[in-house]
Design a protein around this motif. Structure first.
Motif, PDB file in Angstrom:
ATOM      1  N   LYS A  31       0.805  -1.223   0.000  1.00  7.78           N
ATOM      2  CA  LYS A  31       0.000   0.000   0.000  1.00  7.78           C
ATOM      3  C   LYS A  31       0.837   1.272   0.000  1.00  7.78           C
ATOM      4  O   LYS A  31       0.392   2.306  -0.461  1.00  7.78           O
ATOM      5  CB  LYS A  31      -0.952   0.012   1.215  1.00  7.78           C
ATOM      6  N   SER A  32       2.031   1.208   0.537  1.00  6.44           N
ATOM      7  CA  SER A  32       2.884   2.397   0.620  1.00  6.44           C
ATOM      8  C   SER A  32       3.447   2.747  -0.751  1.00  6.44           C
ATOM      9  O   SER A  32       3.559   1.890  -1.628  1.00  6.44           O
ATOM     10  CB  SER A  32       4.059   2.154   1.568  1.00  6.44           C
ATOM     11  N   THR A  33       3.828   3.997  -0.894  1.00  4.24           N
ATOM     12  CA  THR A  33       4.578   4.395  -2.074  1.00  4.24           C
ATOM     13  C   THR A  33       6.017   3.937  -1.872  1.00  4.24           C
ATOM     14  O   THR A  33       6.648   4.262  -0.874  1.00  4.24           O
ATOM     15  CB  THR A  33       4.527   5.922  -2.279  1.00  4.24           C
ATOM     16  N   ILE A  34       6.502   3.154  -2.795  1.00  2.00           N
ATOM     17  CA  ILE A  34       7.849   2.596  -2.726  1.00  2.00           C
ATOM     18  C   ILE A  34       8.662   3.163  -3.889  1.00  2.00           C
ATOM     19  O   ILE A  34       8.193   3.205  -5.021  1.00  2.00           O
ATOM     20  CB  ILE A  34       7.821   1.049  -2.822  1.00  2.00           C
ATOM     21  N   HIS A  35       9.881   3.589  -3.586  1.00  6.13           N
ATOM     22  CA  HIS A  35      10.792   4.066  -4.622  1.00  6.13           C
ATOM     23  C   HIS A  35      11.998   3.132  -4.648  1.00  6.13           C
ATOM     24  O   HIS A  35      12.805   3.120  -3.719  1.00  6.13           O
ATOM     25  CB  HIS A  35      11.231   5.501  -4.335  1.00  6.13           C
ATOM     26  N   LEU A  89      20.638  -2.545  -5.408  1.00  3.08           N
ATOM     27  CA  LEU A  89      19.231  -2.195  -5.224  1.00  3.08           C
ATOM     28  C   LEU A  89      19.059  -1.359  -3.967  1.00  3.08           C
ATOM     29  O   LEU A  89      19.543  -1.735  -2.898  1.00  3.08           O
ATOM     30  CB  LEU A  89      18.396  -3.480  -5.137  1.00  3.08           C
ATOM     31  N   ILE A  90      18.373  -0.237  -4.121  1.00  3.85           N
ATOM     32  CA  ILE A  90      18.099   0.657  -3.001  1.00  3.85           C
ATOM     33  C   ILE A  90      16.590   0.858  -2.935  1.00  3.85           C
ATOM     34  O   ILE A  90      15.976   1.267  -3.913  1.00  3.85           O
ATOM     35  CB  ILE A  90      18.797   2.030  -3.179  1.00  3.85           C
ATOM     36  N   ILE A  91      15.996   0.555  -1.777  1.00  3.12           N
ATOM     37  CA  ILE A  91      14.564   0.730  -1.578  1.00  3.12           C
ATOM     38  C   ILE A  91      14.356   1.926  -0.662  1.00  3.12           C
ATOM     39  O   ILE A  91      14.880   1.961   0.451  1.00  3.12           O
ATOM     40  CB  ILE A  91      13.899  -0.519  -0.954  1.00  3.12           C
ATOM     41  N   ASN A  92      13.578   2.896  -1.123  1.00  4.75           N
ATOM     42  CA  ASN A  92      13.261   4.101  -0.349  1.00  4.75           C
ATOM     43  C   ASN A  92      14.504   4.800   0.209  1.00  4.75           C
ATOM     44  O   ASN A  92      14.529   5.235   1.348  1.00  4.75           O
ATOM     45  CB  ASN A  92      12.264   3.802   0.760  1.00  4.75           C
ATOM     46  N   ASP A 104      11.143 -13.050  -5.685  1.00  2.00           N
ATOM     47  CA  ASP A 104      10.761 -13.240  -4.274  1.00  2.00           C
ATOM     48  C   ASP A 104      11.614 -12.377  -3.351  1.00  2.00           C
ATOM     49  O   ASP A 104      11.105 -11.783  -2.407  1.00  2.00           O
ATOM     50  CB  ASP A 104      10.922 -14.704  -3.844  1.00  2.00           C
ATOM     51  N   ASP A 105      12.910 -12.327  -3.623  1.00  2.00           N
ATOM     52  CA  ASP A 105      13.827 -11.529  -2.812  1.00  2.00           C
ATOM     53  C   ASP A 105      13.476 -10.045  -2.881  1.00  2.00           C
ATOM     54  O   ASP A 105      13.483  -9.348  -1.868  1.00  2.00           O
ATOM     55  CB  ASP A 105      15.274 -11.727  -3.269  1.00  2.00           C
ATOM     56  N   ILE A 106      13.186  -9.576  -4.085  1.00  6.68           N
ATOM     57  CA  ILE A 106      12.857  -8.159  -4.264  1.00  6.68           C
ATOM     58  C   ILE A 106      11.545  -7.826  -3.564  1.00  6.68           C
ATOM     59  O   ILE A 106      11.435  -6.811  -2.872  1.00  6.68           O
ATOM     60  CB  ILE A 106      12.808  -7.793  -5.753  1.00  6.68           C
ATOM     61  N   VAL A 107      10.553  -8.690  -3.710  1.00  4.53           N
ATOM     62  CA  VAL A 107       9.264  -8.458  -3.039  1.00  4.53           C
ATOM     63  C   VAL A 107       9.446  -8.463  -1.528  1.00  4.53           C
ATOM     64  O   VAL A 107       8.875  -7.629  -0.827  1.00  4.53           O
ATOM     65  CB  VAL A 107       8.197  -9.481  -3.500  1.00  4.53           C
ATOM     66  N   ASN A 108      10.274  -9.351  -1.000  1.00  2.00           N
ATOM     67  CA  ASN A 108      10.557  -9.365   0.442  1.00  2.00           C
ATOM     68  C   ASN A 108      11.141  -8.026   0.893  1.00  2.00           C
ATOM     69  O   ASN A 108      10.746  -7.486   1.926  1.00  2.00           O
ATOM     70  CB  ASN A 108      11.527 -10.496   0.806  1.00  2.00           C
ATOM     71  N   LEU A 109      12.092  -7.507   0.128  1.00  2.00           N
ATOM     72  CA  LEU A 109      12.708  -6.217   0.477  1.00  2.00           C
ATOM     73  C   LEU A 109      11.679  -5.095   0.441  1.00  2.00           C
ATOM     74  O   LEU A 109      11.666  -4.225   1.318  1.00  2.00           O
ATOM     75  CB  LEU A 109      13.860  -5.899  -0.483  1.00  2.00           C
ATOM     76  N   ILE A 110      10.822  -5.116  -0.559  1.00  2.00           N
ATOM     77  CA  ILE A 110       9.793  -4.082  -0.664  1.00  2.00           C
ATOM     78  C   ILE A 110       8.795  -4.197   0.478  1.00  2.00           C
ATOM     79  O   ILE A 110       8.409  -3.188   1.076  1.00  2.00           O
ATOM     80  CB  ILE A 110       9.097  -4.153  -2.042  1.00  2.00           C
ATOM     81  N   GLU A 111       8.395  -5.420   0.788  1.00  2.00           N
ATOM     82  CA  GLU A 111       7.434  -5.606   1.896  1.00  2.00           C
ATOM     83  C   GLU A 111       7.980  -5.087   3.220  1.00  2.00           C
ATOM     84  O   GLU A 111       7.225  -4.573   4.046  1.00  2.00           O
ATOM     85  CB  GLU A 111       7.074  -7.101   2.019  1.00  2.00           C
ATOM     86  N   LYS A 112       9.270  -5.207   3.445  1.00  2.00           N
ATOM     87  CA  LYS A 112       9.880  -4.699   4.674  1.00  2.00           C
ATOM     88  C   LYS A 112       9.770  -3.181   4.766  1.00  2.00           C
ATOM     89  O   LYS A 112       9.828  -2.620   5.852  1.00  2.00           O
ATOM     90  CB  LYS A 112      11.346  -5.117   4.761  1.00  2.00           C
TER      91      LYS A 112
END
Length: 115
Positions: A31-35, A89-92, A104-112
Motif C-alpha cells: 500500500k505504501s509508495t515505494i521508490h 538495489l536501493i529501496i526508499n 521473491d527476494d525483491i518483493v521481500n525487500l519491498i514488503e519490509k
C-alpha cells in the motif's frame, strides 16, 4: 538493456505478466509508495534480471516507482550510495543490497519497507 524493456512493454500493453499468482497477490497488497532504485552496468550479466523483475513489479502495483541508473553515467548516484558492485538495489533511499535478486527476494525487500 533491450530485453527487459521489451518484456515491460509487452506486459504493459497486454496487462499480463508471467508472474506466479501468489507473487502478484503479494505485490498488490503493498500500500505504501515505494521508490526502488537500481544501479547497473551494461556488461553485468545479473542486472537485466533485476531490472526486469522491478519493471514487472511496478506494472502490477503502481505504488512502486523504479529508477535505473547506469553507474558509469551517473557517478553522483554511485558515490552517494557507495556502489562497488552491481546490481545495487536501493529501496526508499535506505540500505544498498548488492547482487542478483530473484523476484521473491525483491518483493521481500519491498514488503519490509511497506508501512
Amino acid at each position: 538493456e533491450l530485453t527487459p524493456l521489451i518484456i515491460a512493454i509487452h506486459a504493459l500493453s497486454t496487462q499480463k505478466t508471467e508472474l506466479d499468482a501468489k507473487i502478484i497477490e503479494r505485490i498488490k497488497k503493498i500500500k505504501s509508495t515505494i521508490h526502488a532504485m537500481v544501479g547497473v552496468t551494461l556488461n553485468c550479466t545479473f542486472c537485466p534480471n533485476v531490472v526486469q523483475n522491478l519493471m514487472l513489479i511496478s506494472i502490477v502495483n503502481p505504488n512502486i516507482k523504479i529508477d535505473i541508473y547506469d553507474i558509469h553515467l551517473f557517478e553522483e548516484f554511485k558515490n552517494q550510495y557507495r556502489i562497488m558492485s552491481v546490481p545495487a538495489l536501493i529501496i526508499n533511499q535506505s540500505n544498498v543490497v548488492f547482487g542478483n535478486k530473484k523476484i521473491d527476494d525483491i518483493v521481500n525487500l519491498i514488503e519490509k519497507n511497506d508501512s
